[in-house]
Write a protein that holds these residues in place. Structure first.
Motif, mmCIF file in Angstrom:
data_model
loop_
_atom_site.group_PDB
_atom_site.id
_atom_site.type_symbol
_atom_site.label_atom_id
_atom_site.label_comp_id
_atom_site.label_asym_id
_atom_site.label_seq_id
_atom_site.Cartn_x
_atom_site.Cartn_y
_atom_site.Cartn_z
ATOM 1 N N VAL A 166 56.449 -26.372 9.707
ATOM 2 C CA VAL A 166 56.124 -27.141 10.838
ATOM 3 C C VAL A 166 54.753 -26.533 11.537
ATOM 4 N N LYS A 167 54.276 -25.448 10.961
ATOM 5 C CA LYS A 167 52.946 -25.143 11.399
ATOM 6 C C LYS A 167 51.865 -25.730 10.848
ATOM 7 N N CYS A 168 51.886 -26.207 9.717
ATOM 8 C CA CYS A 168 50.831 -26.948 9.123
ATOM 9 C C CYS A 168 50.948 -28.317 9.154
ATOM 10 N N ASN A 169 52.317 -28.957 9.449
ATOM 11 C CA ASN A 169 52.615 -30.356 9.498
ATOM 12 C C ASN A 169 53.184 -30.763 11.044
ATOM 13 N N SER A 170 52.807 -31.799 11.552
ATOM 14 C CA SER A 170 53.260 -32.446 12.519
ATOM 15 C C SER A 170 54.458 -33.272 12.602
ATOM 16 N N THR A 171 54.591 -33.932 11.145
ATOM 17 C CA THR A 171 55.457 -34.934 10.865
ATOM 18 C C THR A 171 56.156 -34.580 9.565
ATOM 19 N N GLY A 174 54.185 -36.222 6.868
ATOM 20 C CA GLY A 174 53.070 -35.641 6.469
ATOM 21 C C GLY A 174 53.384 -34.296 5.469
ATOM 22 N N LYS A 211 60.437 -21.953 11.007
ATOM 23 C CA LYS A 211 59.688 -21.372 12.231
ATOM 24 C C LYS A 211 59.111 -20.344 12.305
#
Length: 223
Positions: A166-171, A174, A211
């Motif tokens: 989740v740090k490198c991707n917002s969706t 993606g 996370k």
């Protein structure tokens, strides 16, 4: 009153720090195909515990039902656990029980499956053959190409959940798109490209949101 999934929404009593277990039990019992699997006459403590919990959920006289799966935990597991790890343990336990009952199963000519040879009334379920594997397990097709001209390597790797950074991707889209792109892997003698594609998808796709990330030798939680 039942929801659109045909189950009566109801809370599960919390025996100590067991919210990780309750959330997994709730999620599984709200999946129609998982409930269809429970209708098959498969003997085993985990199948029986889920059936009892489902029955309690649909009992209008019960306000909060008991998580019968809790009784299967050892003392060492009756403490805060990672929900994903606990889910994997449940799926593994259900799969073992289903495999132990395979010899009792028998296909019939009319497209239905009869499970169990017990003397009690035999239930039949419309034969869309739900198994633990078809519900939760998929296969990745992984290809490695080498710049040195060595023969390409292709393997099929089973998976049960897909970790999402989740740090490198917002969706989610993606993250999946990034996973399908070639990854460059280098060592002192060669450079290779690793490409991973889904070969077979499970009916229930599970994604694990990562996370935490590692930096300077320690894990950092993502806010």
């Amino acid at each position: 009153m039942t929801d659109d999934n045909g189950i009566n929404p109801k809370g599960i009593s919390n025996h100590g720090n067991m919210c990780f277990m309750n959330s997994i039990v709730q999620c599984l019992l709200h999946i129609p195909s998982f409930r269809s699997l429970l209708k098959m006459e498969i003997d085993g403590p985990y199948f029986d515990a889920f059936r009892k919990t489902l029955k309690a959920m649909n009992n209008s006289r019960v306000k909060i039902c008991d998580p019968y799966v809790y009784n299967l935990l050892t003392d060492t597991h009756r403490q805060q656990q990672d929900a994903q790890e606990y889910l994997e343990k449940i799926i593994e336990s259900l799969e073992k029980e289903a495999s132990a009952n395979e010899s009792k199963g028998e296909d019939t000519k009319d497209g239905w499956i009869q499970v169990s040879t017990r003397k009690t009334a035999k239930k039949r379920v419309n034969n869309r053959k739900y198994t633990i594997s078809t519900l939760f397990k998929g296969i990745n097709h992984v290809t490695v190409t080498f710049s040195s001209g060595k023969k390409n390597s292709t393997t099929l790797q089973p998976f049960q959940s897909i970790p999402i950074d989740v740090k490198c991707n917002s969706t989610l889209e993606g993250a999946l798109d990034k996973m399908s792109k070639a990854e460059i892997v280098s060592d002192c003698n060669d450079e290779s490209q690793l490409i991973s594609k889904f070969d077979n998808l499970p009916l229930i796709m599970m994604f694990q949101l990562k996370k935490f990330y590692w930096t300077n030798g320690r894990a950092v939680k993502i806010d």
